[in-house]
Design a protein around this motif. Structure first.
Motif, PDB file in Angstrom:
ATOM      1  N   ILE A  80     102.297  91.946 -55.113  1.00 24.56           N
ATOM      2  CA  ILE A  80     103.205  90.839 -55.429  1.00 24.56           C
ATOM      3  C   ILE A  80     104.659  91.286 -55.326  1.00 24.56           C
ATOM      4  O   ILE A  80     105.528  90.550 -54.853  1.00 24.56           O
ATOM      5  N   GLY A  81     104.928  92.516 -55.764  1.00 26.62           N
ATOM      6  CA  GLY A  81     106.298  93.026 -55.674  1.00 26.62           C
ATOM      7  C   GLY A  81     106.780  93.082 -54.237  1.00 26.62           C
ATOM      8  O   GLY A  81     107.916  92.695 -53.932  1.00 26.62           O
ATOM      9  N   LEU A  82     105.920  93.553 -53.334  1.00 25.69           N
ATOM     10  CA  LEU A  82     106.289  93.620 -51.921  1.00 25.69           C
ATOM     11  C   LEU A  82     106.480  92.220 -51.345  1.00 25.69           C
ATOM     12  O   LEU A  82     107.399  91.986 -50.549  1.00 25.69           O
ATOM     13  N   ALA A  83     105.631  91.288 -51.766  1.00 27.61           N
ATOM     14  CA  ALA A  83     105.764  89.915 -51.281  1.00 27.61           C
ATOM     15  C   ALA A  83     107.082  89.298 -51.753  1.00 27.61           C
ATOM     16  O   ALA A  83     107.765  88.596 -50.999  1.00 27.61           O
ATOM     17  N   THR A  84     107.444  89.577 -52.992  1.00 24.66           N
ATOM     18  CA  THR A  84     108.714  89.065 -53.519  1.00 24.66           C
ATOM     19  C   THR A  84     109.894  89.672 -52.769  1.00 24.66           C
ATOM     20  O   THR A  84     110.878  88.989 -52.457  1.00 24.66           O
ATOM     21  N   LEU A  85     109.793  90.966 -52.477  1.00 19.04           N
ATOM     22  CA  LEU A  85     110.850  91.632 -51.715  1.00 19.04           C
ATOM     23  C   LEU A  85     110.964  91.027 -50.320  1.00 19.04           C
ATOM     24  O   LEU A  85     112.074  90.826 -49.804  1.00 19.04           O
ATOM     25  N   THR A  86     109.829  90.724 -49.715  1.00 21.64           N
ATOM     26  CA  THR A  86     109.843  90.094 -48.393  1.00 21.64           C
ATOM     27  C   THR A  86     110.560  88.751 -48.438  1.00 21.64           C
ATOM     28  O   THR A  86     111.351  88.415 -47.548  1.00 21.64           O
ATOM     29  N   LEU A  87     110.286  87.992 -49.489  1.00 25.11           N
ATOM     30  CA  LEU A  87     110.936  86.689 -49.649  1.00 25.11           C
ATOM     31  C   LEU A  87     112.446  86.853 -49.796  1.00 25.11           C
ATOM     32  O   LEU A  87     113.232  86.111 -49.192  1.00 25.11           O
ATOM     33  N   ALA A  88     112.860  87.845 -50.581  1.00 19.71           N
ATOM     34  CA  ALA A  88     114.288  88.087 -50.780  1.00 19.71           C
ATOM     35  C   ALA A  88     114.956  88.541 -49.485  1.00 19.71           C
ATOM     36  O   ALA A  88     116.080  88.120 -49.163  1.00 19.71           O
ATOM     37  N   LEU A  89     114.272  89.404 -48.729  1.00 21.53           N
ATOM     38  CA  LEU A  89     114.831  89.866 -47.459  1.00 21.53           C
ATOM     39  C   LEU A  89     114.983  88.708 -46.475  1.00 21.53           C
ATOM     40  O   LEU A  89     115.985  88.616 -45.755  1.00 21.53           O
ATOM     41  N   ALA A  90     113.990  87.829 -46.442  1.00 23.24           N
ATOM     42  CA  ALA A  90     114.068  86.678 -45.544  1.00 23.24           C
ATOM     43  C   ALA A  90     115.241  85.783 -45.917  1.00 23.24           C
ATOM     44  O   ALA A  90     115.990  85.321 -45.047  1.00 23.24           O
ATOM     45  N   ALA A  91     115.409  85.547 -47.211  1.00 24.60           N
ATOM     46  CA  ALA A  91     116.528  84.709 -47.652  1.00 24.60           C
ATOM     47  C   ALA A  91     117.865  85.364 -47.322  1.00 24.60           C
ATOM     48  O   ALA A  91     118.810  84.705 -46.867  1.00 24.60           O
ATOM     49  N   GLY A  92     117.954  86.677 -47.538  1.00 26.78           N
ATOM     50  CA  GLY A  92     119.195  87.380 -47.224  1.00 26.78           C
ATOM     51  C   GLY A  92     119.507  87.362 -45.741  1.00 26.78           C
ATOM     52  O   GLY A  92     120.665  87.174 -45.336  1.00 26.78           O
ATOM     53  N   ALA A  93     118.478  87.553 -44.915  1.00 28.19           N
ATOM     54  CA  ALA A  93     118.690  87.511 -43.467  1.00 28.19           C
ATOM     55  C   ALA A  93     119.121  86.116 -43.028  1.00 28.19           C
ATOM     56  O   ALA A  93     120.013  85.960 -42.184  1.00 28.19           O
TER      57      ALA A  93
END
Length: 270
Positions: A170-183
């Motif tokens: 879940i932590g990695l999935a949340t990080l992926t979501l944050a990276l997508a939003a930042g990009a």
């Protein structure tokens, strides 16, 4: 708001149950259920009812004040009652800010009842209002963040069974979501900065704007990937060329499909 509070507040509002149901976006049966306590009153609906009660009491105070009414506001109210598209009516706030009659009436009501708070908004309307309050240059960044986060979220939903079986992911999935939003935000910001100049180029500028957006998104991912996931996106010159080609390709697609001139109904017909 309890059932007793709702009933007491409802009694202060002179609209019929049918009209109040339309105003609150519910059925008359729901109003009855709120009055008896059979159903809880949602906070947003309670706030909206309180606002309408306060607005009506304010109107009564002004009517009894003897102060002259503003002819412009009277005409605006008549247009509101007659039109089926109230969103096309002029915004009264600029007028109120410069009208002496409106100032006197507002000051009179404020002294007796206090200022009328802003009208409560539903969740989606609040989001739209917040978006509209952003500076123009920040809106593309917000859109980019939302779009890419939504795409990533869609991928996460498809992986939901795996996340349930292995919560450590879940932590990695949340990080992926944050990276997508930042990009997406980086791409939107690049679009906002370059679009005014590129738009003057016409159709080629549309394609260049799309390329600027995608390259900024990919560049942001490339910069943060070594720190966020411990795996650099670009290891050598070949990776850089591939990344640039991917960015240009999808930028051309975006420029063609998203930024192209809108077709008229006649042009859309075969």
């Amino acid at each position: 708001m309890t059932a007793a509070d709702f009933a007491a507040t409802r009694a202060r509002y002179t609209a019929s149950d049918a009209d109040l149901a339309v105003i609150l976006g519910v059925s008359t049966g729901t109003l009855a259920a709120w009055s008896t306590g059979a159903r809880a009153v949602p906070k947003q609906k309670a706030a909206l009812l309180c606002w309408y009660v306060a607005a009506e009491e304010r109107a009564k105070v002004l009517e009894a004040s003897g102060l002259p009414a503003c002819a412009w506001m009277i005409a605006c109210d008549e247009q509101f009652d007659a039109t089926e598209t109230p969103e096309d009516l002029p915004d009264p706030e600029p007028h109120v800010a410069t009208c002496a009659a409106c100032h006197k009436r507002e000051a009179y009501a404020d002294r007796r009842l206090g200022p009328l708070p802003p009208m409560p908004r539903s969740g989606i309307v609040s989001i739209i209002d917040t978006f509209d309050e952003l500076p123009r240059w920040a809106r593309p960044a917000a859109i980019g963040a939302i779009v890419l986060a939504a795409i990533a979220d869609g991928e996460m939903i498809s992986d939901l069974p795996r996340l349930v079986r292995d919560p450590s992911q879940i932590g990695l999935a949340t990080l992926t979501l944050a990276l997508a939003a930042g990009a997406g935000a980086a791409g939107g910001l690049a679009y906002a900065l370059t679009r005014p100049s590129l738009e003057r180029l016409g159709r080629p500028g549309d394609y260049l704007s799309g390329i600027a957006f995608t390259l900024a998104c990919l560049s942001a991912l490339a910069v943060v990937s070594p720190f966020a996931i411990g795996d650099p996106l670009i290891r050598n010159r070949t990776d850089l060329v591939i990344l640039a080609c991917v960015g240009v390709f999808f930028g051309l697609v975006i420029g063609h499909s998203w930024l192209g001139p809108a077709k008229t109904p006649a042009e859309s017909r075969p």
